[in-house]
Design an enzyme around this catalytic site. Structure first.
Site, mmCIF file in Angstrom:
data_model
loop_
_atom_site.group_PDB
_atom_site.id
_atom_site.type_symbol
_atom_site.label_atom_id
_atom_site.label_comp_id
_atom_site.label_asym_id
_atom_site.label_seq_id
_atom_site.Cartn_x
_atom_site.Cartn_y
_atom_site.Cartn_z
ATOM 1 N N LYS A 132 -2.214 -1.922 -16.847
ATOM 2 C CA LYS A 132 -3.745 -2.369 -16.394
ATOM 3 C C LYS A 132 -4.810 -2.198 -17.496
ATOM 4 C CE LYS A 132 -6.918 -4.598 -14.365
ATOM 5 N NZ LYS A 132 -7.181 -4.557 -12.798
ATOM 6 N N LYS A 184 -15.747 1.434 -14.903
ATOM 7 C CA LYS A 184 -14.800 2.265 -14.286
ATOM 8 C C LYS A 184 -13.471 2.380 -15.046
ATOM 9 C CE LYS A 184 -12.495 1.181 -10.846
ATOM 10 N NZ LYS A 184 -11.086 0.608 -10.538
ATOM 11 N N THR A 204 -7.365 -0.568 -9.484
ATOM 12 C CA THR A 204 -7.275 0.045 -10.934
ATOM 13 C C THR A 204 -7.818 1.432 -10.706
ATOM 14 O OG1 THR A 204 -7.499 -2.311 -11.951
ATOM 15 C CG2 THR A 204 -7.845 -0.493 -13.138
#
Length: 305
Positions: free
Chosen positions: A178, A246, A103
């Site tokens: 995502k 993150k 990701t």
């Protein structure tokens, strides 16, 4: 590149952590020859035992592969592994396919795709959802961006790792999808923790409560898979808190570029910073329950016994 076929197509894999180890293992089990690399070499041993060859750089992986997969920690890791000195692109040749399943930043996915295309290589962004269980059970959701024909050709490999495999569009589209996924999860995890805290405080039997709510309108993957871990005091990482932080930061940055306010996501980001500050950065995302219990003045691990 010729048709994807076990025994002929050579697979490269970079990143053999909580998820990557299982994902690569499925490809090896299906008969694909694999070359693997991880910054901590000992984490490749289980794959070597299955027949993989371990090498000492991402470049060496590319030099010995037709399709290279990466699943590392942070965008900075993706950049180094793909574009840096001794990286994948240095060892790539025309006709190869690179698939980043980390990701990461959508803009970085586009940058890698453009750099790869300049040397006759196709780069695909294909982040996943499903955590350690999804990886082990080959049941991941895979969100894919890149050249449509290339995605179609390597679909047999995706089929070995996931159950929900959806092409989203051009380079970066997988990463943007995502971000939608992580935005949904962030607010959902807060709701799950608050629901469990309420059940605990009013004296309900929480496993019994879950039987009622998991199959109703409140049901979700996180409720079914992570709430039981919270109840059992299992905070081992299916997905690290630091990696979720993150991801949320990427989504918030992308939203900011578009003048889009996402207050639920922002709240999740702040609460998970509290989780990290309490020492759970390397625990699973279900450890949010610990921070919210502490906010309410009690220790979830001790009181929920």
């Amino acid at each position: 590149m010729t048709a994807i076929e076990p025994g002929k197509t050579r697979i490269g894999w970079i990143g053999t952590g909580v998820m990557g180890h299982s994902m690569c293992g499925h490809l090896i089990d299906a008969g694909y020859q694999a070359t693997v690399y991880n910054r901590s070499p000992e984490k490749t041993q289980g794959l070597v035992d299955k027949g993989a060859t371990a090498v000492d750089s991402p470049r060496a992986v590319a030099e010995n592969s037709d399709v290279v997969f990466t699943i590392v920690g942070f965008p900075s890791d993706v950049r180094q592994v793909m574009l840096g000195e001794g990286g994948v692109l240095e060892g790539s040749r025309e006709g190869m396919v690179l698939v980043d399943m980390t990701t990461s930043d959508p803009s970085l996915a586009i940058e890698i795709a453009e750099a790869a295309k300049a040397i006759g290589v196709q780069a695909i962004d294909a982040p996943v959802s499903g955590g350690d269980l999804g990886a082990r059970n080959a049941a991941l959701s895979i969100m894919i961006g890149g050249d449509a024909e290339t995605v179609r050709r390597i679909d047999p490999l995706f089929q070995l790792m996931g159950k929900t495999i959806v092409y989203q569009g051009g380079p970066g589209s997988g990463q943007h999808t995502k971000m939608v996924n992580q935005t949904l999860i962030a607010s959902g995890m807060i709701a799950i923790c608050e629901g469990l805290l309420y059940a605990h405080k009013v004296g309900l039997d929480i496993p019994t409560v879950l039987k009622s709510v998991s199959s109703g309108a409140a049901g979700s993957w996180s409720l079914s898979n992570l709430a039981p871990r919270m109840i059992n005091g299992d905070f081992d990482p299916g997905f690290f808190v630091e990696h979720f932080l993150k991801d949320m930061k990427i989504a918030l940055d992308e939203a900011s570029k578009r003048n889009l306010a996402l207050p639920g996501l922002a709240l999740g980001y702040q609460l998970y910073h509290a989780v990290a500050a309490q020492g759970h950065r390397r625990d699973g995302t279900q450890s949010l329950i610990l921070a919210l219990a502490k906010l309410n003045g009690f220790d979830w691990k001790n009181e929920n016994r």
